[in-house]
Design a protein around this motif. Structure first.
Motif, short mmCIF file in Angstrom:
data_model
loop_
_atom_site.label_atom_id
_atom_site.label_comp_id
_atom_site.label_asym_id
_atom_site.label_seq_id
_atom_site.Cartn_x
_atom_site.Cartn_y
_atom_site.Cartn_z
N ASP A 1 13.08 12.27 4.38
CA ASP A 1 12.58 11.37 5.11
C ASP A 1 10.81 11.25 5.27
N ALA A 2 10.63 12.48 4.85
CA ALA A 2 9.03 12.43 4.72
C ALA A 2 8.48 11.80 3.50
N HIS A 3 9.27 11.93 2.42
CA HIS A 3 8.84 11.42 1.20
C HIS A 3 9.14 9.68 1.30
N ALA A 4 10.30 9.58 1.78
CA ALA A 4 10.51 7.98 2.19
C ALA A 4 9.37 7.50 2.90
N ARG A 5 8.94 7.96 4.06
CA ARG A 5 7.84 7.17 4.81
C ARG A 5 6.38 7.29 3.99
N ALA A 6 6.09 8.22 3.04
CA ALA A 6 5.08 8.31 2.41
C ALA A 6 5.09 7.09 1.18
N ASN A 7 6.40 6.96 0.83
CA ASN A 7 6.64 5.74 -0.45
C ASN A 7 6.38 4.36 0.43
N ALA A 8 6.90 4.19 1.71
CA ALA A 8 6.98 3.16 2.41
C ALA A 8 5.30 2.75 2.96
N ALA A 9 4.63 3.77 3.03
CA ALA A 9 3.34 3.63 3.35
C ALA A 9 2.55 3.07 2.02
N TYR A 10 2.75 3.70 0.88
CA TYR A 10 2.10 3.29 -0.15
C TYR A 10 2.54 1.75 -0.49
N ASP A 11 3.75 1.35 -0.23
CA ASP A 11 4.23 0.26 -0.65
C ASP A 11 3.38 -0.94 0.36
N ALA A 12 3.52 -0.49 1.65
CA ALA A 12 2.92 -1.62 2.48
C ALA A 12 1.33 -1.72 2.35
N GLY A 13 0.81 -0.53 1.85
CA GLY A 13 -0.82 -0.67 1.62
C GLY A 13 -0.90 -1.58 0.39
N CYS A 14 -0.17 -1.31 -0.55
CA CYS A 14 -0.29 -2.22 -1.88
C CYS A 14 0.23 -3.75 -1.69
N ARG A 15 1.14 -4.01 -0.76
CA ARG A 15 1.55 -5.37 -0.47
C ARG A 15 0.27 -6.05 0.22
N GLN A 16 -0.26 -5.36 1.19
CA GLN A 16 -1.33 -5.92 1.78
C GLN A 16 -2.56 -6.14 1.04
N ALA A 17 -2.86 -5.24 0.00
CA ALA A 17 -4.13 -5.31 -0.81
C ALA A 17 -3.89 -6.51 -1.88
N ALA A 18 -2.54 -6.75 -2.46
CA ALA A 18 -2.27 -7.58 -3.29
C ALA A 18 -2.07 -9.03 -2.71
N GLY A 19 -1.87 -9.19 -1.42
CA GLY A 19 -1.39 -10.30 -0.92
C GLY A 19 -0.44 -11.12 -1.74
N PRO A 20 -0.70 -12.46 -2.07
CA PRO A 20 0.57 -13.19 -2.43
C PRO A 20 0.92 -12.90 -3.86
N LEU A 21 0.12 -12.23 -4.35
CA LEU A 21 0.42 -11.71 -5.89
C LEU A 21 1.40 -10.68 -5.89
N PHE A 22 1.46 -9.88 -4.91
CA PHE A 22 2.57 -8.95 -5.01
C PHE A 22 3.91 -9.33 -5.29
N ASP A 23 4.32 -10.53 -4.98
CA ASP A 23 5.72 -11.02 -5.32
C ASP A 23 5.79 -11.52 -6.78
N GLY A 24 4.66 -11.74 -7.30
CA GLY A 24 4.43 -11.91 -8.73
C GLY A 24 4.37 -10.62 -9.69
N LEU A 25 4.26 -9.61 -9.08
CA LEU A 25 4.19 -8.44 -10.16
C LEU A 25 5.66 -8.06 -10.72
N THR A 26 6.35 -8.96 -11.66
CA THR A 26 7.53 -8.66 -12.03
C THR A 26 7.37 -8.81 -13.80
N SER A 27 8.23 -8.29 -14.39
CA SER A 27 8.24 -8.48 -15.91
C SER A 27 8.63 -9.91 -16.19
N TRP A 28 9.18 -10.83 -15.40
CA TRP A 28 9.47 -11.90 -15.73
C TRP A 28 8.08 -12.84 -15.85
N GLN A 29 7.19 -12.42 -14.81
CA GLN A 29 5.80 -13.04 -14.67
C GLN A 29 4.92 -12.50 -15.77
#
Length: 444
Positions: A146-174
């Motif tokens: 559970d602690a590791h999952a929370r740490a990953n979720a915090a990492y993900d949330a921070g990256c999403r906020q920092a990337a803004g609209p770009l986050f959904d474009g971070l794919t191999s397709w793009q």
């Protein structure tokens, strides 16, 4: 990590040079001299290639020009995988692979989205550090998970906020579309491409999207992005990791340099995990073994027993206060230690919630590979943005696929599966061909 080796470059250069495709002439990229014989640039691309008129972002580029411009064969586009690929161009000394490739090509390195440089706005500045996926290998309780999952979720949330609209474009397709835009900007009529590690995933995406635009493609350390079944994907990784341990046992039985010669290292290992030395957990031992298997002589010297009885030398394995990426003293970090943006988790077929899924086929150490993948992704929400699927590359020329036999980070079983989905090749220079696959070179 750059894993292409000089021994394979003759076959690679032959494949990449192609059959008389004309030199495409001058580049439309606005290159700037950035020292040490390197030219740098950024390229503006849509955040979402489905909406080319929408928001834009920047991708980071670096070029090492051909040593003999009068005889250059054209541009070769390269991505080395997770992390900034362009940083390798500025390394001192520069990896020797560049010296080999620039004998024929302008080598143009492209960073994937979000992992460039802070000073030119091509890096997503995630505010929280990425939790070490190795930490989940040594988890012993639900609270640890559970602690590791929370740490990953915090990492993900921070990256999403920092990337803004770009986050959904971070794919191999793009990213594959970015590579196509770079090919066009360079004025190349066809793509020559080297993709290593996750860069090989971008190659798979490009092959499906633009198969007739490819002149030649070399994929090394290939993650299998064509395998939608979790059980198959995970089994390939677990079996390959398990084979490392048994290959170590075989090496010990034949090499006078192995201090465990005459004993059974697999049995010693199982006994040690079942009865860890005082002050050491089984998880710590397993975490150390993951790195130590990369270099058998170091493992024999640092591993359990070393001719002195179980556990006497176990202090050489990583402990709670050392980076698990360091492995045994003197070993390089595994590629797993390279920071990855959490968006990559959305390109996996899915991860099990415990070790049982791979324990049956890899009960000694192989199951830890599943834990590592889970360690990267558990707790990160969202549906797959570019899920794995069988590769369709009709009209593309054969690709050269290379892999280390015991590379568990990108297992050879998965690479072979990818190779079968490229057009078949009748012959392939100096590489080994395994019909009916595309040309597949396998390294020890």
């Amino acid at each position: 990590m750059i894993r292409a080796r000089t021994a394979a470059l003759a076959a690679v250069a032959t494949l990449l040079s192609g059959c008389g495709v004309a030199n495409a002439g001058q580049s439309s990229v606005d290159w700037q001299d950035c020292g040490n014989g390197v030219r740098c640039a950024t390229m503006t691309v849509p955040v979402d290639w489905r909406r080319p008129g929408g928001p834009t972002t920047l991708t980071n580029l670096a070029e090492v020009p051909a040593k003999d411009p009068a005889h250059r064969l054209g541009a070769l586009i390269v991505n080395w995988g997770s992390g900034s690929s362009t940083s390798t161009v500025h390394a001192n000394p520069r990896p020797p692979v560049y010296d080999e490739l620039t004998a024929h090509f302008d080598v143009v390195v492209i960073d994937s989205r979000g992992v460039g440089q802070a000073d030119n706005h091509t890096l997503v500045p995630c505010p929280h550090p990425q939790p070490l996926p190795f930490d989940l290998v040594k988890a012993t309780s639900q609270a640890d998970w559970d602690a590791h999952a929370r740490a990953n979720a915090a990492y993900d949330a921070g990256c999403r906020q920092a990337a803004g609209p770009l986050f959904d474009g971070l794919t191999s397709w793009q990213t594959a579309h970015d590579i196509e835009a770079l090919r066009v900007a360079l004025g190349e009529p066809k793509l020559r491409y080297i993709g290593n590690s996750y860069g090989a995933t971008y190659g798979q995406a490009y092959a499906e999207l633009f198969p007739t635009h490819v002149q030649s493609m070399f994929l090394d350390g290939v993650p299998d992005h064509t395998q939608p079944r979790l059980e198959d994907w995970l089994r390939d990784r677990a079996v390959t990791q398990e084979q490392q341990l048994f290959r170590f046992r075989d090496w010990c039985g034949q090499s006078p340099n192995c201090v465990l010669r005459g004993s059974d290292p697999v049995r010693i290992w199982d006994d040690l995990v079942a009865h860890p030395p005082q002050g050491v957990t089984a998880g710590q031992l397993e975490m150390g073994m993951l790195n130590s298997l990369l270099t058998p002589p170091h493992l024999a010297q640092a591993g359990p027993g070393a001719g002195q009885g179980p556990g006497r030398r176990s202090e050489r394995l990583p402990d709670e206060d050392r980076s698990p990426a360091a492995g045994v003293v003197g070993l390089p970090p595994r590629c797993d230690a390279v920071p990855r943006l959490p968006a990559e988790c959305a390109e996996l077929p899915g991860i099990p919630a415990d070790r049982a899924a791979s324990e049956g086929v890899a009960p000694h150490i192989g199951w830890t590979e599943g834990r590592l993948e889970l360690g990267r992704c558990i707790g990160i929400p969202g549906r797959p943005s570019y899920p794995p699927a069988p590769l369709r590359a009709a009209g593309m020329p054969p690709a050269l696929v290379a892999i280390g036999q015991l590379d568990s980070n990108a297992p050879n079983l998965g690479a072979a599966h990818v190779a079968t989905q490229f057009p078949a090749l009748g012959r392939c220079g100096t590489a080994t061909v395994t019909p009916p696959t595309s040309c597949t070179a396998t390294r020890a």
